[in-house]
Design an enzyme around this catalytic site. Structure first.
Site, PDB file in Angstrom:
ATOM      1  N   HIS A   7      39.037  41.969  37.884  1.00 53.29           N
ATOM      2  CA  HIS A   7      39.695  42.528  39.060  1.00 53.29           C
ATOM      3  C   HIS A   7      40.894  43.339  38.605  1.00 53.29           C
ATOM      4  O   HIS A   7      41.319  43.258  37.455  1.00 53.29           O
ATOM      5  CB  HIS A   7      40.128  41.427  40.036  1.00 53.29           C
ATOM      6  CG  HIS A   7      40.931  40.335  39.416  1.00 53.29           C
ATOM      7  ND1 HIS A   7      40.350  39.307  38.704  1.00 53.29           N
ATOM      8  CD2 HIS A   7      42.264  40.101  39.385  1.00 53.29           C
ATOM      9  CE1 HIS A   7      41.297  38.482  38.275  1.00 53.29           C
ATOM     10  NE2 HIS A   7      42.472  38.955  38.671  1.00 53.29           N
ATOM     11  N   CYS A  13      48.505  33.870  38.466  1.00 58.78           N
ATOM     12  CA  CYS A  13      47.918  34.871  37.592  1.00 58.78           C
ATOM     13  C   CYS A  13      48.600  36.203  37.861  1.00 58.78           C
ATOM     14  O   CYS A  13      49.537  36.281  38.655  1.00 58.78           O
ATOM     15  CB  CYS A  13      46.400  34.971  37.756  1.00 58.78           C
ATOM     16  SG  CYS A  13      45.865  35.752  39.290  1.00 58.78           S
TER      17      CYS A  13
END
Length: 678
Positions: A599, A428
């Site tokens: 995040h 990611c």
């Protein structure tokens, strides 16, 4: 070719040699720019260079003797154990370099004493030159990194809280010292002897005018992807040693000459049939100017007797290079005509050009003859390419130019690694939250299928290298991942908790690893146990960071709410919350099963003071880019401190019964208790 028996037994000499060659190539290739820089320095500034310069020439020796081997050691150690492996690998390699120099000094001192005793003048004595430790670096650095990795695993669960940095620093320093001593007294004598033997063998071939015969080995080795072991394991170290002494080496031209491949492709252009004839001109351009030699391998495999044409062309090229005394000042990679002339010695341009022409002419003539005299089908280039990729163990990065490979209907790209699967990475943007949870869920499924030896981990896309068998990532990030891991199987998912792509990956592992699969009744290995949340929880996710009734009504407000808890806990500053919004604007953090884990971006790590997590439950689902979310987990991670608890989040939210327990919990303490359970 690997036989069925070999595959089922888990061993194939050819595949084993390919893996060794690939490892050597992976250590050398990233450092080719440094080799080219050294070659330019040598070409211009040594006494015989284009523009001699005594001060600058003093950098030539230290670069070849220290910098270049240590760069390779850094890369080799990092391949095995990232930065920690790189450090101990460099320390250990320094021991091999120093040990080799000490041995050479002892031999020179003894030889000088004998020389003087025989009545010769000391100034006429010719000392033995230093051995440049490229082979030593390629052996010692990965070995030291591997041992360090194993040692860390022995004591990582027994380090008292608060002493992690102390133990990690001193353990690496102490082991690095031990590895240095082992390299000094153990590996240095072996590598010195090996280099002497190899140099003597090459020298004997040159003296006997038999160097062209090495093409009998090199050209078939290229077709079967065994050339990296020969090229980077033998020719590059010997060539660099010769270039440091003579300013050039013909050994760099033994494998890089594009002439044999171009001759074969030109013969197909004129005398071939069907798809092979139609695609050969484009392949010739790619091979000659782009330097991608593997593009002509399928044409040879369609008619294997053409290996004789490649050998003949290779021998002709070497013969001309030897006759004209040509050489390169550094390795040419890729084997493009541009790269070759870019690192050619100043007296070698004409000879190299004639060598390439001779190689192409001989291979063209032999290929034309062989294509005309034997039966020739319509040229199933796709089948030949598939055969080549089977031997290579992964998809060719240039195969699409021949076959137009695309994506399969299942969502798993058919371009990519084609051999057994041993390494899967979930990638990611930041490598911190989404990928860690996805990797946990996928790891559980792979283990449950009985493949405990398949590594499943997570990383940031920015840290990926082309070493993975399978790469899983969110569909918005697929293109970025493909740029860094072109030879892997790529799997794009829409969500991380319950994507059907996971089952397809498991089926792919079963199909590829069937020969290595455990017995059906063998108990699958359990996932790596998470550290007890009772220890990590109060610091990472305290009760004050758990809210059982969030007030946000949309995704942006929920991010502010989750980020605010991280700020209140002292884990991040306000800049991190802004980075959480930036991350969401690029890629959704919706995980599935009613969970989102917002995040920050990878660039926001400077805003993190310590690892922290927050959890918010919402009475009614909120809209998260078209998906319903009941739970929002905010994440800020330093290193891997938060991963154990994050793995726990993944395991809980992949189980509908556990999600229901979270929904029924009446207090923050009850929610924490669910995470504290083993």
């Amino acid at each position: 070719m690997t036989t069925t028996t070999e595959t089922r037994a888990g061993f194939s000499p050819r595949v084993a040699l390919q893996k060794v060659g690939t490892s050597l190539s992976n250590m050398v290739m990233p450092n080719i720019p440094a080799l080219i820089a050294w070659g330019i320095l040598t070409a211009f500034f040594i006494p015989d260079g284009w523009t001699p310069n005594e001060p600058l020439a003093t950098a030539v020796g230290p670069m070849i003797h220290y910098l270049l081997p240590l760069l390779i050691a850094n890369t080799g150690g990092r391949m095995i154990y990232e930065a920690r492996g790189a450090v101990v690998g460099v320390i250990a390699t320094m021991g091999v370099i120093a040990g080799s120099d000490w041995l050479i000094d002892q031999e020179n001192a003894a030889a000088l004493a004998t020389w003087i005793a025989d009545g010769h003048a000391a100034e006429d004595f010719a000392e033995l030159g230093k051995v440049h430790m490229f082979i030593g670096a390629m052996i010692m650095a990965p070995l030291a990194a591997w041992v360090m990795k194993k040692l860390d695993r022995l004591w990582q669960d027994h380090i008292p809280a608060g002493f992690e940095m102390l133990v990690n620093m001193f353990s690496a320093g102490i082991f690095g010292f031990i590895a240095l001593v082992a390299g000094f007294f153990g590996l240095a004598p072996i590598v010195n002897g090996l280099m002497s033997a190899l140099s003597a063998g090459v020298g004997a071939l040159v003296d006997a005018h038999l160097l062209p015969l090495v093409s009998i080995l090199i050209e078939p080795a290229k077709i079967f992807f065994l050339n990296n072991a020969i090229n980077h394991g033998v020719l590059t170290p010997l060539g660099l040693t010769e270039a440091s002494q003579n300013g050039k080496s013909v050994l760099f031209l033994l494998e890089a000459n594009p002439g044999p491949g171009v001759g074969i492709l030109l013969a197909y252009t004129i005398f071939g049939r069907g798809a092979a004839r139609a695609s050969a001109p484009g392949a010739a351009i790619i091979q000659f100017f782009g330097g991608i030699h593997e593009i002509y391998f399928p044409y040879v495999l369609m008619k294997p007797i053409l290996i004789l044409a490649a050998i003949g062309g290779g021998m002709a090229g070497v013969a001309v290079n030897v006759a004209f005394g040509t050489g390169l000042i550094a390795p040419a990679s890729p084997g493009s005509i541009f790269a070759i002339f870019g690192v050619a010695a100043r007296d070698s341009y004409l000879g190299i050009a004639l060598a390439v022409l001779a190689a192409a002419a001989v291979s063209f003539t032999l290929s034309a003859l062989l294509l005309r005299i034997g039966k020739q089908d319509d040229g199933d280039i796709a089948a030949a390419t598939a055969k080549m990729e089977q031997m290579k163990g992964k998809k060719s990065s240039v195969a699409g130019a021949l076959t137009g490979a695309g994506a399969g209907a299942s969502g798993i790209a058919v371009s990519g690694h084609t051999g057994p699967i041993s390494r899967i990475v979930f990638a990611c943007d930041a490598g911190m939250g989404s990928s860690a949870m996805g990797a946990t869920v996928l790891r559980k499924k792979v283990r449950a299928a009985g493949f405990a030896d398949v590594e499943v981990t997570n990383k940031a896309i920015s840290s990926l290298s082309d070493e993975w068998d399978v790469v899983v990532t969110q569909k918005e990030l697929a293109d970025r991942a493909h740029e860094r891991t072109a030879s892997a199987v790529h799997v794009a998912v829409d969500q991380f908790m319950n994507s059907p792509r996971y089952d397809e990956v498991v089926e792919l592992v079963k199909a590829r690893n069937s020969g290595d699969a455990p017995e059906a009744d063998a108990a699958p290995a359990a996932p790596a146990a998470a550290a007890p949340a009772a220890e990590a929880g109060p610091e990472i996710m305290p009760l004050s960071s758990i809210v059982i009734a969030g007030t946000a009504r949309d995704a942006a407000s929920a991010i502010d709410e989750a980020g605010g808890l991280l700020v209140a806990a002292g884990a991040v500053d306000e800049g991190y919350v802004a980075a959480m919004h930036q991350r969401e604007a690029t890629v959704s953090t919706f995980m599935g099963n009613g969970l989102a884990i917002p995040h920050g971006t990878g660039e926001a790590k400077a805003s993190i003071s310590r690892s922290g997590m927050s959890l918010i439950r919402y009475p009614s689902p909120i809209d998260w880019n078209g998906n319903e979310v009941r739970f929002v987990v905010g994440i800020a991670g330093v290193g891997n401190e938060h991963l154990d608890l994050l793995q726990k989040v993944a395991m809980i939210f992949s189980d509908p019964a556990q999600v229901q327990r979270l929904e029924d919990a009446g207090t923050a303490e009850e929610i924490r208790a669910i995470f504290d359970e083993d």
